[in-house]
Design a protein around this motif. Structure first.
Motif, short mmCIF file in Angstrom:
data_model
loop_
_atom_site.label_atom_id
_atom_site.label_comp_id
_atom_site.label_asym_id
_atom_site.label_seq_id
_atom_site.Cartn_x
_atom_site.Cartn_y
_atom_site.Cartn_z
N ALA A 277 77.24 92.28 -119.55
CA ALA A 277 76.13 92.47 -119.61
C ALA A 277 75.28 92.57 -120.76
N THR A 278 75.88 93.62 -121.50
CA THR A 278 75.23 94.00 -122.98
C THR A 278 75.47 92.95 -123.80
N LYS A 279 76.40 92.28 -123.75
CA LYS A 279 76.68 91.07 -124.77
C LYS A 279 75.49 89.95 -124.26
N GLU A 280 75.44 89.88 -123.12
CA GLU A 280 74.42 88.65 -122.81
C GLU A 280 73.19 89.06 -122.98
N ALA A 281 72.66 90.53 -122.91
CA ALA A 281 71.46 90.65 -123.31
C ALA A 281 71.12 90.51 -124.75
N LEU A 282 72.23 91.04 -125.48
CA LEU A 282 71.97 90.73 -127.11
C LEU A 282 72.02 89.33 -127.46
N ALA A 283 72.58 88.37 -126.81
CA ALA A 283 72.48 86.92 -126.91
C ALA A 283 71.10 86.66 -126.87
N ALA A 284 70.49 87.00 -125.43
CA ALA A 284 69.34 86.69 -125.07
C ALA A 284 68.21 87.10 -126.11
#
Length: 342
Positions: A277-284
């Motif tokens: 989720a952290t990786k996806e949030a940073l990508a967003a």
């Protein structure tokens, strides 16, 4: 002649007259009477020198050292006080109403000022603050998941004749990993208590007081436990807004924020979000997709707030279909009257 006044008289006079806090800068920074000007008789280093002399050599040698430091600056003190008090009337205090404020009061009185000296000093003020914070009150708590617009509603409640205190405004923090974005540095917990105590003194304790629901910590500031316990026991109107509206509101707020600041906020809750989720949030964030970033963060914050909400003693859910704070304030007051909270 120096006029010695108690804390109640002092605070009344402080509404019209300048207040000189003659403690050291570090003491002032830790916490002070909100209306006070920092007017140190000694700087931090000088205060340490005098204090050490008092402990090691006794009263008389410490006084002589203090006079050596105080004497050469007497003229400047008088000139600076004159800039703050055009009519030559002011208030003075130190920590306990002892030698520092006594010396400054004597000097300014000698120079023609009308001086009011606080009995018991800042310590008396802190006692007054604690008494105010611990006083039983009729509270109404405005709850709801992150993005419900609770803070925005408070000023509109005031326009409708209600009294409210913005705790997050006093703390300079919105209570989450994103809470410090765009805000000045937080006060110390001690000074937060001073700000809260002052706001409570200015409110009518016989009338209901509206507050936004908070945890016991707002950023790095801690709420006074007696006050927090009153909040926990008070009725909580829980605002229920469509998830999509909350996401849109938060995304709109964060789209103006620097990417690096948002990324740092996400990393603060990395352990709670989990690696994926952290990786996806940073990508967003990198893609400028604020709605996706907010969706990911809300999954954590909604779960955490729902858990805390379960500890409340009395919850009253109120469904709202708009994020308009003025419109919602009207509905909330009507709802509170229906449930005999007002």
């Amino acid at each position: 002649m120096v006029n010695s006044v108690n804390i109640q008289e002092f605070l009344e006079k402080a509404k019209k007259l300048p207040v000189l806090d003659v403690r050291a800068p570090k003491e002032y920074e830790t916490g002070h009477i909100p209306a006070a000007h920092s007017f140190p008789i000694f700087d931090d280093e000088q205060r340490a020198v005098v204090g050490t002399a008092y402990k090691q050599q006794g009263h008389d040698p410490a006084v002589l050292i203090g006079l050596d430091l105080f004497g050469p600056r007497m003229s400047r003190f008088v000139k600076e006080a004159g800039k703050l008090a055009k009519n030559k009337e002011l208030l003075v205090h130190c920590w306990r109403g002892g030698m520092r404020s006594g010396a400054m009061a004597w000097l300014l009185n000698f120079a023609g000022f009308k001086v009011h000296l606080l009995q018991g000093g800042y310590k008396a003020y802190r006692q007054r603050v604690h008494a105010e914070i611990e006083k039983p009150r009729s509270l109404i708590i405005l709850g709801g998941l992150t993005g419900s617009g609770k803070t925005d509603i408070l000023p509109y409640l005031q326009q409708l004749g209600q009294q409210s205190i913005d705790l997050e405004g006093l703390a300079n923090h919105k209570g989450s990993a994103f809470g410090s974005i765009g805000l000045p540095p937080q006060p110390s917990t001690e000074h937060f208590e001073n700000l809260l105590g002052t706001a409570l003194m200015e409110s009518n304790s016989q009338q209901p007081l509206w507050l936004e629901d908070e945890s016991i910590s707002i950023g790095r500031v801690h709420m006074p436990k007696p006050f927090f316990e009153q909040m926990q026991a008070a009725p909580t109107i829980v605002l229920e807004l469509p998830h999509k509206l909350r996401v849109q509101k938060l995304a709109q707020e964060y789209c103006r924020t620097n990417e690096a600041i948002l990324a740092a906020a996400i990393l603060k809750i990395k352990k709670r979000l989990g690696g994926l989720a952290t990786k996806e949030a940073l990508a967003a964030i990198s893609d400028g997709d604020m709605e996706k970033m907010v969706e990911i963060a809300l999954a954590y914050y909604d779960k955490a707030y729902t858990y805390e909400l379960a500890k409340k003693q009395r919850m009253l859910p109120l469904s709202l279909q708009s994020i308009n704070p003025e419109e919602n304030a009207g509905q909330i007051v009507h709802f509170a009257k229906q449930h005999k909270l007002l």
